[in-house]
Scaffold this active site. Structure first.
Site, short mmCIF file in Angstrom:
data_model
loop_
_atom_site.label_atom_id
_atom_site.label_comp_id
_atom_site.label_asym_id
_atom_site.label_seq_id
_atom_site.Cartn_x
_atom_site.Cartn_y
_atom_site.Cartn_z
CG HIS A 71 -2.15 -0.88 1.02
ND1 HIS A 71 -3.36 -0.84 1.49
CD2 HIS A 71 -2.27 -2.12 0.01
CE1 HIS A 71 -4.23 -1.76 1.16
NE2 HIS A 71 -3.51 -2.45 0.30
CG ASN A 102 -4.96 2.23 3.48
OD1 ASN A 102 -4.76 1.03 2.78
ND2 ASN A 102 -4.28 3.20 3.31
CG HIS A 201 -4.44 -11.97 -0.94
ND1 HIS A 201 -5.41 -11.71 -2.00
CD2 HIS A 201 -3.74 -11.06 -0.75
CE1 HIS A 201 -5.43 -10.45 -1.92
NE2 HIS A 201 -4.35 -9.95 -1.15
C1 HEM Z 1 -4.73 -8.01 -6.76
C2 HEM Z 1 -4.93 -7.22 -6.23
C3 HEM Z 1 -5.33 -7.27 -4.85
C4 HEM Z 1 -6.56 -6.91 -4.13
C5 HEM Z 1 -7.95 -6.73 -4.73
C6 HEM Z 1 -6.30 -7.16 -2.75
C7 HEM Z 1 -7.17 -6.86 -1.88
C8 HEM Z 1 -7.19 -7.33 -0.35
C9 HEM Z 1 -8.16 -7.40 0.54
C10 HEM Z 1 -9.76 -6.61 0.19
C11 HEM Z 1 -7.63 -7.48 1.62
C12 HEM Z 1 -8.23 -7.68 2.97
C13 HEM Z 1 -8.23 -6.21 3.54
C14 HEM Z 1 -9.35 -6.07 4.59
O1 HEM Z 1 -9.71 -7.01 5.24
O2 HEM Z 1 -9.78 -4.98 4.92
C15 HEM Z 1 -6.33 -7.89 1.46
C16 HEM Z 1 -5.43 -8.32 2.58
C17 HEM Z 1 -4.09 -8.64 2.15
N1 HEM Z 1 -3.23 -8.28 1.16
FE1 HEM Z 1 -4.32 -8.02 -0.67
N2 HEM Z 1 -4.97 -7.49 -2.70
C18 HEM Z 1 -4.32 -7.23 -3.52
C19 HEM Z 1 -2.85 -7.38 -3.95
C20 HEM Z 1 -2.06 -7.68 -3.01
C21 HEM Z 1 -0.59 -7.72 -2.98
C22 HEM Z 1 0.10 -7.14 -4.35
C23 HEM Z 1 -0.02 -7.85 -1.91
C24 HEM Z 1 1.40 -7.73 -1.38
C25 HEM Z 1 2.42 -7.94 -2.46
C26 HEM Z 1 -1.14 -8.14 -0.96
C27 HEM Z 1 -0.99 -8.33 0.34
C28 HEM Z 1 -2.11 -8.49 1.44
C29 HEM Z 1 -2.06 -9.31 2.65
C30 HEM Z 1 -0.58 -9.82 3.11
C31 HEM Z 1 -2.95 -9.13 3.09
C32 HEM Z 1 -3.58 -9.74 4.80
C33 HEM Z 1 -2.95 -8.65 5.59
C34 HEM Z 1 -3.43 -8.85 7.19
O3 HEM Z 1 -3.87 -10.17 7.50
O4 HEM Z 1 -3.19 -7.91 8.00
N3 HEM Z 1 -2.33 -7.99 -1.46
N4 HEM Z 1 -5.82 -7.46 0.09
C1 LIG Z 2 -5.30 3.10 9.59
C2 LIG Z 2 -6.30 2.17 10.39
O1 LIG Z 2 -7.59 2.23 10.28
N1 LIG Z 2 -5.76 1.19 11.33
C3 LIG Z 2 -6.36 0.38 11.92
C4 LIG Z 2 -6.79 -0.77 11.10
O2 LIG Z 2 -7.51 -1.61 12.09
C5 LIG Z 2 -6.76 -2.53 13.09
C6 LIG Z 2 -7.63 -3.37 13.47
O3 LIG Z 2 -8.69 -3.55 12.80
C7 LIG Z 2 -6.58 -1.23 13.96
O4 LIG Z 2 -5.69 -1.59 14.78
C8 LIG Z 2 -5.79 0.18 13.27
O5 LIG Z 2 -5.61 0.97 14.11
#
Ligand code: HEM
Ligand SMILES: CC(=O)N[C@H]1CO[C@H](CO)[C@@H](O)[C@@H]1O
Ligand SMILES: *[C@@H]1O[C@H](CO)[C@@H](O)[C@H](O)[C@H]1NC(C)=O
Ligand SMILES: *[C@@H]1O[C@H](CO)[C@@H](O)[C@H](O)[C@H]1NC(C)=O
Ligand SMILES: *[C@@H]1O[C@H](CO)[C@@H](O)[C@H](O)[C@H]1NC(C)=O
Ligand SMILES: *[C@@H]1O[C@H](CO)[C@@H](O)[C@H](O)[C@H]1NC(C)=O
Length: 326
Positions: A71, A102, A201
């Site tokens: 991001h 975010n 993912h």
């Molecule tokens: C291809 C397009 C992509 C889309 C549409 C996308 C969308 C998302 C969404 C909707 C989530 C869940 C967010 C939430 O719960 O609010 C997510 C999580 C995540 N994304 Fe993506 N993403 C994409 C590409 C990527 C890329 C390129 C990376 C890293 C290089 C990435 C790494 C991650 C990771 C590691 C999570 C889990 C984060 C966590 O558990 O805190 N994503 N993504």
């Molecule tokens: C930027 C932001 O909203 N951060 C919050 C994202 O969500 C986690 C848990 O859901 C919070 O701990 C962060 O502060």
């Protein structure tokens, strides 16, 4: 008089030209793996220890730190990987933290703060927040069993963030395959690199709100998988209830994500789009059957992502506190 410039003036113009060329060259300086070798030799080991301890405390943190780098790089507030994502809102300016992708979702800021304060006490004013995020992303992937790569360093931190760029540059989970391909091609990535990067993912979690429509209304989803997800994600409400993006091995950086797609167990609409009868199906099959080709392509694509228009030379700054400009 001006047209009859004498030899010393010509020489001056020549030297001025050389000087300007040098300045331009420095301004677009390339990143380098040894950037802190003399100015902060402990930087990399400090980041690694902090990431290892954060991930052993909570495995998901590795996923959160990886996503933070994505991001940061994909939003060109001033440029690309510039630490803009870390800036808090101020009285006058809105940062990127409350952008749709975010808000209530991006995490890992406290880990970055901890690392930054440790590094500031070792070598004040030297190591950028943007570089810390880039290294933390790599160390997170390694900590969860994924590939390693050499992180190029020397990014500087932005003095601004862009809420609107965060809303428009970061791909949404509602995108179809052509939308995903163009979101990445806007940043210079091929469809194959997009598929490799989506392999992120294989770790981490997503909130109910991001996959609700898929589990209630889509047909290209395994029915028992959808049914079990509905138990945790009601059709209305429960927005922040979490489910793993990779249902089989959520804390292991492997290629299970691609195998899940083959059995219609992609969590997000955008995930399943990579294997839905379109042009990327063959690549999903290839990564699913060959872990090594996935991890190699992923590592190369991460280096490329980390190179997205960094601030270098004298532009930007080295923030003292990642949450605010100096
Ligand atoms: C291809 C397009 C992509 C889309 C549409 C996308 C969308 C998302 C969404 C909707 C989530 C869940 C967010 C939430 O719960 O609010 C997510 C999580 C995540 N994304 Fe993506 N993403 C994409 C590409 C990527 C890329 C390129 C990376 C890293 C290089 C990435 C790494 C991650 C990771 C590691 C999570 C889990 C984060 C966590 O558990 O805190 N994503 N993504
Ligand atoms: C930027 C932001 O909203 N951060 C919050 C994202 O969500 C986690 C848990 O859901 C919070 O701990 C962060 O502060
Ligand atoms: C950011 O990138 C978009 C394309 O993704 C482009 O239209 C816009 O001009 C860029 N903004 C800056 C400030 O570079
Ligand atoms: C961000 O999330 C918080 C808590 O979930 C919510 O109160 C706030 O309205 C959201 N802000 C935006 C801009 O969506
Ligand atoms: C993909 O989405 C875009 C924008 O929503 C739409 O214009 C396009 O027709 C869709 N493509 C396919 C193949 O569904
Ligand atoms: C499913 O589709 C129906 C009909 O279009 C719609 O009313 C409903 O809100 C959708 N449900 C979800 C969870 O998206």
């Amino acid at each position: 008089m001006a047209s009859k410039s004498c030899p010393p003036f010509k020489k001056f113009k020549f030297l001025l030209g050389l000087f300007l060329l040098l300045v331009i060259k420095l301004g677009s300086a390339q990143l380098s793996s040894t950037f802190y070798a003399t100015t902060c030799p402990q930087a990399l080991s400090t980041i690694k220890s902090a990431v290892d301890s954060a991930v052993s405390n909570e495995a998901r943190m590795g996923a959160s730190l990886l996503r933070l780098h994505f991001h940061d790089c994909f939003v060109n507030a001033s440029l690309g990987c510039d630490g803009s994502v870390l800036l808090d809102d101020t009285a006058n300016t809105k940062g990127e933290k409350t952008a749709v992708p975010n808000n209530s979702s991006l995490r890992g800021f406290e880990v970055i703060d901890t690392i930054k304060s440790q590094i500031e006490s070792l070598c004040p004013g030297v190591v950028s927040c943007a570089d810390i995020v880039a290294v933390a992303a790599r160390d997170s992937v390694v900590a969860l069993g994924g590939p390693s790569w050499t992180v190029l360093l020397g990014r500087r931190d932005s003095t601004s963030a862009s809420l609107s760029a965060a809303n428009s540059n970061i791909p949404a989970p509602t995108l179809n395959l052509s939308g995903l391909i163009s979101a990445f091609s806007n940043k210079g990535f091929t469809a194959k690199e997009m598929v490799a990067l989506s392999g992120s993912h294989t770790i981490g979690q997503a909130r109910c709100t991001t996959f609700q429509t898929r589990i209630y209304n889509e047909t290209n989803i395994d029915s028992s998988f959808a049914a079990s997800l509905r138990g945790k994600c009601p059709s209305t409400g429960g927005d922040n209830n979490l489910s793993p993006l990779d249902t089989t091995s959520p804390t292991s950086f492997d290629n299970a994500y691609f195998k899940n797609l083959q059995s219609q167990k992609g969590l997000l609409h955008s995930d399943q789009q990579l294997f839905s009868g379109g042009s990327t199906d063959a690549q999903v099959n290839a990564y699913s059957s060959n872990l090594r080709s996935f991890t190699t392509d992923f590592a190369n694509a991460m280096v490329k992502m980390g190179n997205l228009s960094p601030l270098t030379g004298t532009s930007g700054q080295i923030r003292t506190n990642c949450r605010k400009t100096n």
